[in-house]
Motif scaffolding. Structure first.
Motif, PDB file in Angstrom:
ATOM      1  N   SER A  70       2.433  -3.681  -6.923  1.00  0.00           N
ATOM      2  CA  SER A  70       2.125  -5.398  -6.442  1.00  0.00           C
ATOM      3  C   SER A  70       1.035  -5.941  -7.299  1.00  0.00           C
ATOM      4  O   SER A  70       0.544  -5.397  -7.983  1.00  0.00           O
ATOM      5  N   ASP A 127      -1.689  -8.975  -8.611  1.00  0.00           N
ATOM      6  CA  ASP A 127      -2.875  -9.131  -8.043  1.00  0.00           C
ATOM      7  C   ASP A 127      -2.912 -10.491  -7.086  1.00  0.00           C
ATOM      8  O   ASP A 127      -3.611 -10.727  -6.135  1.00  0.00           O
ATOM      9  N   ARG A 147      -2.766  -3.916   4.331  1.00  0.00           N
ATOM     10  CA  ARG A 147      -2.448  -4.815   3.062  1.00  0.00           C
ATOM     11  C   ARG A 147      -1.116  -4.525   2.578  1.00  0.00           C
ATOM     12  O   ARG A 147      -0.291  -5.353   2.316  1.00  0.00           O
ATOM     13  N   ASN A 148      -0.775  -3.354   2.324  1.00  0.00           N
ATOM     14  CA  ASN A 148       0.483  -2.912   1.719  1.00  0.00           C
ATOM     15  C   ASN A 148       1.669  -3.464   2.877  1.00  0.00           C
ATOM     16  O   ASN A 148       2.799  -3.540   2.367  1.00  0.00           O
ATOM     17  N   ASN A 169      -4.480 -10.401   1.614  1.00  0.00           N
ATOM     18  CA  ASN A 169      -5.815 -10.715   2.207  1.00  0.00           C
ATOM     19  C   ASN A 169      -6.141 -12.011   2.847  1.00  0.00           C
ATOM     20  O   ASN A 169      -6.937 -11.643   3.629  1.00  0.00           O
ATOM     21  N   ILE A 195       2.372  -6.817   1.846  1.00  0.00           N
ATOM     22  CA  ILE A 195       2.904  -6.979   0.630  1.00  0.00           C
ATOM     23  C   ILE A 195       4.428  -6.480   0.738  1.00  0.00           C
ATOM     24  O   ILE A 195       5.168  -7.039  -0.112  1.00  0.00           O
ATOM     25  N   LYS A 251      -1.556  -9.472  -3.796  1.00  0.00           N
ATOM     26  CA  LYS A 251      -2.795  -8.463  -2.895  1.00  0.00           C
ATOM     27  C   LYS A 251      -3.760  -9.555  -2.487  1.00  0.00           C
ATOM     28  O   LYS A 251      -4.171  -9.663  -1.240  1.00  0.00           O
TER      29      LYS A 251
END
Length: 479
Positions: A376, A378, A359-360, A385, A363, A381
């Motif tokens: 980050s 919401d 995920r990171n 996702n 981002i 994120k």
């Protein structure tokens, strides 16, 4: 599957090309089906899955190659066979004379005439809920009801080879479970080929999977090969998912560009080193929403040309270059240029060695960083996702990037480059070093981006013939 005796035939399709009424053609199929194997055949819509199994039931005109070992008793259930049977019933009206309209063949004749196992047929009629319909004309059944008749006919015919093309379509949950259980029991004695679009419907007894694409058998894997199975599942997910390219984060949105201006315009451009000319007099314009493929042999200048666009080549200031509203050398900073570019290359993958989760990694594309060093939001994120869902990696969101396969890393880096929806996405040899399965995954993602975003894709490779659906502009550099 826990059978102790061998069953089934060895069927060999050797370099087989088959024509289907000039509507579709299977090309150069090499496939060996051995005893005790049960195959699942999958692929995108229109790829040729149904045609491939229909060949084993005697359909199609063989143009070249050989088909050997097909058993005498083949049971087939498919939408095409179902439609053909209904069409035959309707033709009976045309053959009627003296204005006597035929009621058509009743269901009980369809099932029990020439039935090899009447006891089994009777049991399945009851389980499938057709008892009350035995006296009704077959052609007056609903699509789901006639489908059940087709299944009972095939299952009770005691076939040596049972071919089921999307057998679970149209069945409710109870019927689905009933058929799965029956096939499971049958798998100990009867060889089966099952065509399925959905991986989650794969019966547990399937031993091998064939992936069909554009009339060719592009992949054959064993279910026991976990890595290959997961890659094929992911490929099919990318090919068929209805998810759109995730949206941009409005708070991280790039400055708007003039839609009437080209993204890139090179005029009489050249790269020279002393007396060596890499290329010269190159004129090239990339307009918004155009997709390009840049090809050429080693040493032809592909990497240098990209560096002129990104501002990483020192000769960008001695050439007439216009990028993203700036004329190079007019006081712009390199970061003013690079903010509009997403970039993926083998070199970047080598550099991305930090230990962070999937995920990171995505981002980090908002910040053009290797690793994530900022808090980050919401929304970021959530978008990450959504990208993971598109890639079929939602269940691996918290896994470390450096534990991924080489191909999955490449997919993540493409998502990282796309996350800010750059006007230009440069993919420099994105398939370099990938095996065929992972190459297919990457190309499927590129096709998805071309079809579902406003980003212009610049796909760089060695081979101009290696085309991608959605890319219609080509530039080839000669050495």
């Amino acid at each position: 599957m826990n059978n102790t005796t061998s069953f089934g035939s060895k069927i060999h399709l050797n370099n087989l090309t088959v024509n289907f009424d000039e509507r579709f053609q299977l090309d150069n199929i090499d496939w060996v089906i051995t005893p005790n194997q049960h195959w699942m055949i999958t692929g995108t819509n229109g790829a040729g899955k149904s045609a491939l199994v229909a060949v084993l039931a005697g359909y199609g005109d063989i143009i070249s190659g050989n088909l050997n070992g097909t058993p005498k008793r083949v049971g087939l259930v498919s939408f095409e066979a179902q439609a053909e049977l209904i069409a035959q019933e309707l033709k009976k009206d045309d053959a009627d004379i003296m204005d006597v309209i035929s009621e058509g063949t009743p269901v009980h004749e369809m099932i029990y005439n020439d039935c090899a196992d009447k006891s089994l047929a009777e049991s399945l009629v009851e389980k499938f809920g057709l008892t009350e319909l035995l006296d009704r004309a077959f052609r007056k059944l609903s699509t789901g009801e006639s489908r059940k008749v087709m299944l009972i006919r095939a299952l009770s015919s005691k076939p040596d080879l049972l071919i089921l093309d999307e057998p679970f379509d149209g069945l409710d949950a109870e019927m689905h479970s009933l058929l799965q259980a029956h096939l499971e029991a049958l798998s100990n004695t009867t060889q089966m080929l099952v065509v399925l679009n959905r991986f989650d419907e794969r019966p547990s007894f399937i031993t091998d999977i064939a992936y069909v694409e554009d009339g060719s058998l592009s992949h054959q894997i064993q279910v026991s090969d976990k890595a290959a199975y997961e890659a094929l599942y992911q490929l099919l997910h990318l090919k068929t998912t209805e998810l759109e390219i995730p949206p941009v984060d409005k708070e991280s949105a790039l400055p708007a560009l003039d839609p009437e201006q080209p993204l890139v315009r090179l005029t009489d451009t050249s790269i020279k080193y002393d007396e060596t000319v890499i290329f010269s007099d190159l004129n090239w314009t990339i307009k918004p929403n155009e997709h390009w493929q840049l090809s050429g042999p080693n040493g032809s200048g592909k990497t240098g040309l990209l560096a002129l666009i990104t501002g990483d080549h020192p000769q960008c200031y001695v050439n007439d270059i216009f990028v993203f509203g700036f004329k190079r050398g007019s006081g712009e900073s390199i970061w003013q240029i690079k903010q509009f570019i997403g970039y993926v290359s083998t070199a970047l993958q080598w550099e991305y060695r930090v230990s962070t989760n999937l995920r990171n990694v995505i981002i980090s594309g908002f910040y053009d960083s290797i690793g994530l060093y900022s808090n980050s939001s919401d929304r970021q994120k959530q978008i990450a996702n959504e990208w993971l869902a598109l890639l079929g990696m939602s269940d691996r969101a918290d896994q470390p990037f450096n534990k991924l396969s080489y191909g999955d890393q490449r997919l993540l880096l493409i998502a990282r480059a796309m996350v800010k929806h750059p006007p230009l996405l440069i993919l420099d040899e994105p398939c370099l070093g990938l095996d065929d399965m992972n190459r297919q995954l990457v190309l499927a993602l590129i096709e998805k981006i071309c079809a579902g975003s406003e980003t212009s894709v610049l796909y760089v490779n060695h081979h101009p013939e290696d085309k991608i659906k959605g890319i219609e502009n080509y530039l080839s550099l000669d050495k």
